[in-house]
Every structure is written in structure tokens, then in C-alpha cells.
Design an enzyme around this catalytic site. Structure first.
Site, PDB file in Angstrom:
ATOM      1  CD  GLU A   1      -0.669  -1.974  -5.255  1.00 28.81           C
ATOM      2  OE1 GLU A   1       0.324  -1.489  -5.862  1.00 28.81           O
ATOM      3  OE2 GLU A   1      -0.720  -2.100  -4.024  1.00 28.81           O
TER       4      GLU A   1
ATOM      5  CB  CYS B   1      -0.913  -0.006   1.231  1.00 29.68           C
ATOM      6  SG  CYS B   1      -1.958   1.460   1.355  1.00 29.68           S
TER       7      CYS B   1
END
Length: 249
Positions: free
Chosen positions: A111, A2
Site C-alpha cells: 500500500e 489492494c
């Protein structure tokens, strides 16, 4: 992993989610990056007379954990994530996992999907129900040689679930509301007793939205970063790209 996330829900909604008695106002943030300040929630605070909420407090910390034993911060890598599989054993995280677990409120994260030599495709992963949630986090306070203190945090990650695996093999751990207190209670619950929390969210929790590569730049912070875009043609190739992360300082 992340490397970017968002927090756009109103403060009162975050306070309700995390059972906070109070939470200072904050603006919506659409592109939170490493080294930037982020809000976290910790437990184990002093009892408040007459309070009917858990003893929790919100803090502002730097995203990028610095273990207390680090001597030269400039030479130390930026620990924005901690792997769930090894977080209880790794020297950098072991103490925080035992004594300083926290929650990191969020409304989504970004992402990048890498397709060979083609340019990486950014996706915004948002909860299907549109509600804010909390990542599993760890906190550490670093004491500098000059006596200054820096509160820092990292986000725990795990293997991606089936719906996110085609984009990336890792995802941040989402702590369900029913587990908030158990995760935060470091006095009662050791790492082994909360290990079951460190799993991927169910396959339907997040929905992926292909977004513009404007999110690659930290300077871009508007809501348009979350607007859907059409995937680029397969023949459109170039140098691999990904999130442009700031330096340690």
C-alpha cells in the site's frame, strides 16, 4: 484498496491452509499486479469418494473482474477491488457475491501512503505471525463475442483498521480459516449471512514495513522488494506517485 500483493509461501503450505486435496506447483511471487494470473479457491465441487477434505478446487484467473454482461471489455474499467459496503448491491458484483465467492491466497500486500505533495511511500503489509492467509474474493467468467471464456476475480476491501489507517483508508478483507467454508458455501449462505466476515482484520494482524519504490514497477519481481528501507526525509518532495498499474490488456 489492494493494488499489489504477494504469494511466496510453498504450495503445500497454501494447500494445507485452504484444505485443498491438490495444488499445482508455483514459484514465489513478490509483486502480483492487476491483469496478471492469480490462484483462487472455490467451493461446491463434486464429492470425491473417500475424501475427508472440503470439496474445493484451485483455479487460475485474471485479476480484474469482468461482469458477464459487459459488451466491450476494452471500454470497461478494471475491477481489481470491490467495496464490502456495497458489494451485495452493485450490479457489477451482485451476482458473484451471491453465487461465486472465492478465496485468494496471499502472504502480504503493498500500500502507498500519500503525504500531501510529497512522493508516495510504499509499505509492505505482512502478517505478524508470518503465515499465509486468504483474501475474500469474487469470481466471474466472461464469455467473449468469439466464444472464448475468461475467468476473472476481484478482491473485496473494507475500511482500514487502526494500525493501517495512517497508511491508507482501505484494506483487503482477510477471511479467517474458521470462516473459509462459510464464505465459499454459496448454496447455503446468501450475502446477508456472510456480511459479518467483511470486516477489517484485527489491529495486530498486519505489520507495516517501509519498502523501496522499486515495487512501483511491475517489472520488478524479486524478493528485495520486501527489504525494509528508512523513510525519506520530509523535505524530499516531488510529483505524487503510486503503484504503476498495467492497462486493461
Amino acid at each position: 484498496m489492494c493494488g499489489r500483493f504477494t504469494l511466496t509461501a510453498p504450495p503445500d503450505e497454501i494447500a494445507a491452509l485452504l484444505a485443498l486435496a491438490e495444488l499445482d506447483p508455483f514459484p514465489p511471487r513478490y509483486n502480483i499486479a492487476p491483469t496478471q494470473p492469480i490462484p483462487i479457491v472455490i467451493g461446491g465441487q463434486p464429492e470425491r469418494p473417500g475424501a475427508n477434505l472440503p470439496n474445493r478446487a484451485a483455479l487460475i484467473v485474471r485479476w480484474g473482474l469482468i461482469p458477464s454482461w459487459v459488451k466491450d471489455v476494452k471500454r470497461f474499467p478494471l475491477l481489481i477491488n470491490a467495496r464490502a459496503e456495497t458489494v451485495a448491491e452493485k450490479n457489477a458484483f451482485r451476482g458473484a457475491m451471491r453465487y461465486r465467492r472465492c478465496l485468494v491466497p496471499a502472504t502480504g500486500f503493498y500500500e502507498w501512503r500519500r503525504l500531501g505533495k510529497a512522493k508516495s511511500e510504499p509499505y509492505f503489509l505482512r502478517p505478524a505471525d508470518g503465515r499465509p492467509f486468504a483474501f475474500a474474493g469474487l469470481m466471474e467468467t466472461y464469455l467473449g463475442p468469439d466464444g472464448s471464456e475468461i475467468d476473472t476475480a476481484t478482491i473485496v476491501t473494507t475500511a482500514a483498521n487502526r494500525s493501517l489507517a495512517p497508511i491508507h483508508d482501505r484494506m483487503p478483507v482477510v477471511v479467517a480459516p474458521r470462516d473459509h467454508e462459510r464464505w465459499l458455501d454459496c448454496r447455503t449462505n446468501d450475502p446477508a449471512s456472510v456480511a459479518d466476515i467483511l470486516t477489517g482484520a484485527n489491529d495486530n494482524f498486519f505489520e507495516p514495513v517501509r519498502v523501496s519504490d522499486k515495487v512501483n514497477k511491475v517489472a520488478n519481481t524479486g524478493p528485495d522488494l520486501q527489504f525494509p528501507v528508512e523513510p525519506e526525509p520530509a523535505e524530499d518532495a516531488g510529483d505524487p506517485a503510486g503503484p504503476v498499474q498495467p492497462s486493461l490488456f
